[in-house]
Structures are given as C-alpha cells and as structure tokens.
Design a protein around this motif. Structure first.
Motif, PDB file in Angstrom:
ATOM      1  N   ARG A 134       0.832  -1.201   0.000  1.00  0.00           N
ATOM      2  CA  ARG A 134       0.000   0.000   0.000  1.00  0.00           C
ATOM      3  C   ARG A 134       0.872   1.257   0.000  1.00  0.00           C
ATOM      4  NH1 ARG A 134      -5.187   1.163   1.472  1.00  0.00           N
ATOM      5  NH2 ARG A 134      -5.531  -0.964   2.250  1.00  0.00           N
ATOM      6  N   ALA A 135       1.888   1.248   0.857  1.00  0.00           N
ATOM      7  CA  ALA A 135       2.794   2.398   0.917  1.00  0.00           C
ATOM      8  C   ALA A 135       3.548   2.577  -0.391  1.00  0.00           C
ATOM      9  CB  ALA A 135       3.776   2.216   2.075  1.00  0.00           C
ATOM     10  N   GLN A 138       1.173   4.200  -2.890  1.00  0.00           N
ATOM     11  CA  GLN A 138       0.996   5.604  -2.538  1.00  0.00           C
ATOM     12  C   GLN A 138       2.191   6.436  -2.983  1.00  0.00           C
ATOM     13  OE1 GLN A 138       0.173   5.174   1.693  1.00  0.00           O
ATOM     14  NE2 GLN A 138      -1.931   5.856   1.382  1.00  0.00           N
ATOM     15  N   TYR A 141       2.332   6.823  -6.923  1.00  0.00           N
ATOM     16  CA  TYR A 141       1.392   7.798  -7.482  1.00  0.00           C
ATOM     17  C   TYR A 141       1.387   9.115  -6.702  1.00  0.00           C
ATOM     18  CZ  TYR A 141      -0.392   4.026 -10.398  1.00  0.00           C
ATOM     19  OH  TYR A 141      -0.504   3.012 -11.330  1.00  0.00           O
ATOM     20  N   LEU A 143       0.641   9.893  -3.619  1.00  0.00           N
ATOM     21  CA  LEU A 143      -0.620  10.082  -2.918  1.00  0.00           C
ATOM     22  C   LEU A 143      -0.378  10.342  -1.435  1.00  0.00           C
ATOM     23  CD1 LEU A 143      -2.539   7.103  -4.546  1.00  0.00           C
ATOM     24  CD2 LEU A 143      -2.827   9.534  -5.077  1.00  0.00           C
ATOM     25  N   LYS A 144      -1.125  11.263  -0.864  1.00  0.00           N
ATOM     26  CA  LYS A 144      -1.089  11.492   0.568  1.00  0.00           C
ATOM     27  C   LYS A 144      -1.971  10.455   1.262  1.00  0.00           C
ATOM     28  CE  LYS A 144      -0.305  16.464   0.073  1.00  0.00           C
ATOM     29  NZ  LYS A 144      -0.838  17.816   0.357  1.00  0.00           N
ATOM     30  N   ALA A 145      -1.731  10.272   2.564  1.00  0.00           N
ATOM     31  CA  ALA A 145      -2.420   9.209   3.305  1.00  0.00           C
ATOM     32  C   ALA A 145      -3.932   9.337   3.245  1.00  0.00           C
ATOM     33  CB  ALA A 145      -1.943   9.199   4.752  1.00  0.00           C
ATOM     34  N   GLU A 147      -5.709  11.017   0.931  1.00  0.00           N
ATOM     35  CA  GLU A 147      -6.136  11.433  -0.402  1.00  0.00           C
ATOM     36  C   GLU A 147      -6.830  10.283  -1.139  1.00  0.00           C
ATOM     37  OE1 GLU A 147      -4.048  13.273  -4.473  1.00  0.00           O
ATOM     38  OE2 GLU A 147      -2.850  12.782  -2.694  1.00  0.00           O
ATOM     39  N   TRP A 149      -7.800   7.677  -3.914  1.00  0.00           N
ATOM     40  CA  TRP A 149      -6.946   7.067  -4.924  1.00  0.00           C
ATOM     41  C   TRP A 149      -7.587   7.182  -6.306  1.00  0.00           C
ATOM     42  CZ3 TRP A 149      -4.066   1.967  -3.364  1.00  0.00           C
ATOM     43  CH2 TRP A 149      -3.310   2.215  -2.205  1.00  0.00           C
ATOM     44  N   ALA A 153      -4.450   3.840  -9.645  1.00  0.00           N
ATOM     45  CA  ALA A 153      -3.816   3.393  -8.406  1.00  0.00           C
ATOM     46  C   ALA A 153      -4.607   2.238  -7.793  1.00  0.00           C
ATOM     47  CB  ALA A 153      -3.701   4.551  -7.418  1.00  0.00           C
ATOM     48  N   TRP A 157      -3.278  -1.510  -7.122  1.00  0.00           N
ATOM     49  CA  TRP A 157      -3.409  -2.118  -5.790  1.00  0.00           C
ATOM     50  C   TRP A 157      -4.066  -3.485  -5.868  1.00  0.00           C
ATOM     51  CZ3 TRP A 157      -2.240  -2.736  -0.973  1.00  0.00           C
ATOM     52  CH2 TRP A 157      -3.172  -3.167  -0.035  1.00  0.00           C
TER      53      TRP A 157
END
Length: 215
Positions: A134-135, A138, A141, A143-145, A147, A149, A153, A157
């Motif tokens: 997952r990290a 993120q 792409y 991505l903030k925690a 935000e 998807w 993305a 995943w």
C-alpha cells in the motif's frame, strides 16, 4: 538469555503484572530470562496501579515499577513480544512491521502448538506485506495518506494484492477451528478481585509458555 517484552496500553496494570509474574517463575524454574514491559500509550515513569501492586504482593512479589512508552529501542531489544490484546499486536506490527515474526498475543502463544504459531506468523507477515505494498503504491502515485486514490492506483493495488488476499483466506480457514478471543481484558479502574482474575489469566498463560520453553 531470552529477552521478553510485555506490552499493554498504559503499562500500569496488565503488563507490569505479567513482567513480575514471569520474572518470579523464571527464577523459580532456573530459566535465563530478562523481562521488561511497556505500553503503547504509556506515560513514562508512572507507578503500577495500587490494585496491581496489591495482587502481586499477595503472591509474594515486590515489584517496583516505572511505566515506559513503547519505543523502537525496546522492540529491537526484545527476542519476543507478548501483547495483552490483538489490537496491541496489530498496533505494533503496523509501526514495526520488520519485527512481525516475534510479536504474539500472550494467550495466542501460550495456547497454540508450533504449527498454529507458524500459521499466525505467516498471517501477520502477510498483513505487513500488504501494508508495504500500500505504501509503495501511494509513493508511486505521489498520494497522501488521506487522499482518494485515482482509478489507476486502485487497479494497481488490486493487481498487487490479489495473490495475497487468496493466501489470507487460506490461512484464515486453517486457523478458523482455533479461533477464539485471545484478549486479556483491561482491569483498569476495576476492583481488586478483577485484578486477581486478570493476574490468574496472565499467570496461566505464562506457566504454559515456561513449560514449553523448558522442553
């Protein structure tokens, strides 16, 4: 020497009792064990609760305790980490996924045979791998925690996690027959008798673990 860390929430009730009980039993059985305890939400330097101190005193244990917040140095120090609940265990695995193979709930470790312990370890390792993926996505792409998807993305995943989900279901089926609550209820704010019951539950698990270690 085996280094054991007990973890609960505030490190004033369950984990101090577990620490003292294991230290007493290990000394009695001649086991070379070093024991510490900590809490995931502890304030450094607090004494054990009066009820916990009283219950330990009834067992002939004088335990001078100062609470400690769980930190990386304690996790790294320990050879094995016993938590009082599944939530404590999940919290530590989330923050220290590299240590997943040495983190157990106390009752889980006490009650399972070697094959079941290995299955739980495999499951926990799987969850740590999911968090890592997952990290990774993120980061890929940017991505903030918190935000949402984008579609690409989410698709990435699902592609990454598909095989892991299949393995998760297999492991859960294997463990279903032994599924039961592994939590030791927090006696905080309760009566001395509730603390006695909690201590009996902890002591029973510790006795089973020490018997296994002696083998």
């Amino acid at each position: 020497m085996r280094k054991v860390l007990f973890v609960c929430t505030g490190n004033t009730c369950r984990s101090p009792m577990a620490e003292a009980l294991l230290r007493q039993l290990a000394e009695r059985e001649g086991l070379d064990v070093e024991v510490k305890s900590a809490g995931i939400s502890a304030v450094d330097g607090a004494s054990a609760s009066n009820q916990a101190t009283q219950v330990l005193g009834e067992k002939g244990i004088e335990h001078r305790h100062a609470s400690a917040l769980l930190r990386r140095e304690l996790v790294d120090w320990a050879d094995v980490i016993f938590t009082m609940t599944a939530n404590h265990k999940a919290y530590i695995i989330h923050d220290f996924p590299e240590s997943v193979d040495k983190i157990f709930t106390l009752k889980e470790y006490a009650s399972l045979d070697a094959n079941q312990v290995a299955a739980y370890q495999d499951l926990d390792q799987l969850y740590a791998e999911m968090e890592s993926k997952r990290a990774e996505i993120q980061g890929r792409y940017s991505l903030k925690a918190d935000e949402p998807w984008p579609k690409e993305a989410e698709e990435a995943w699902q592609n990454e996690i598909g095989p892991l989900l299949a393995k998760e279901q297999q492991l859960l089926r294997e463990l279903e027959r032994v599924a039961r609550s592994q939590d030791i209820v927090d006696p905080f704010g309760g009566s001395v008798e509730q603390y006695r019951q909690c201590a009996r539950e902890i002591e029973k698990a510790i006795q089973a673990i020490v018997a296994r270690w002696k083998e």
